[in-house]
Scaffold this motif. Structure first.
Motif, PDB file in Angstrom:
ATOM      1  N   LEU A  21       0.881  -1.157   0.000  1.00 42.44           N
ATOM      2  CA  LEU A  21       0.000   0.000   0.000  1.00 42.44           C
ATOM      3  C   LEU A  21       0.923   1.212   0.000  1.00 42.44           C
ATOM      4  CD1 LEU A  21      -2.684   1.530   0.297  1.00 42.44           C
ATOM      5  CD2 LEU A  21      -2.454   1.240   2.771  1.00 42.44           C
ATOM      6  N   MET A  30      -2.842   0.383  -3.954  1.00 49.68           N
ATOM      7  CA  MET A  30      -2.596  -0.922  -3.370  1.00 49.68           C
ATOM      8  C   MET A  30      -2.336  -1.944  -4.480  1.00 49.68           C
ATOM      9  SD  MET A  30      -4.958  -3.219  -0.819  1.00 49.68           S
ATOM     10  CE  MET A  30      -4.638  -2.202   0.598  1.00 49.68           C
ATOM     11  N   MET A  53     -10.975   0.837  -0.071  1.00 50.64           N
ATOM     12  CA  MET A  53     -10.073   1.950  -0.367  1.00 50.64           C
ATOM     13  C   MET A  53     -10.864   3.198  -0.724  1.00 50.64           C
ATOM     14  SD  MET A  53      -6.432   0.611  -1.262  1.00 50.64           S
ATOM     15  CE  MET A  53      -5.989   2.037  -2.067  1.00 50.64           C
TER      16      MET A  53
END
Length: 63
Positions: A21, A30, A53
């Protein structure tokens, strides 16, 4: 799951999964590498990672 920060990059690993990440001022990205057994679940894992996310980082991208 084991993880370690290396500057702005979080590296994580567990059996069958590893990735990073990366955080910058304007972007969170990511990358997840799945082992053979988890590969069958790739679409579900990608969808969930993208959803999380977006919720946390406001539209960030999962690769």
């Amino acid at each position: 799951m084991a993880y370690e920060w290396d500057g702005d990059v979080l590296r994580f690993e567990r059996s069958g999964v590893n990735g990073t990440l990366t955080l910058t001022r304007h972007k969170a990205e990511m990358f997840i590498k799945l082992g053979f057994l988890f590969g069958a679940f790739a679409p579900v894992i990608q969808a969930k990672a993208t959803e999380k996310m977006a919720k946390i980082f406001g539209g960030a991208k999962a690769a």
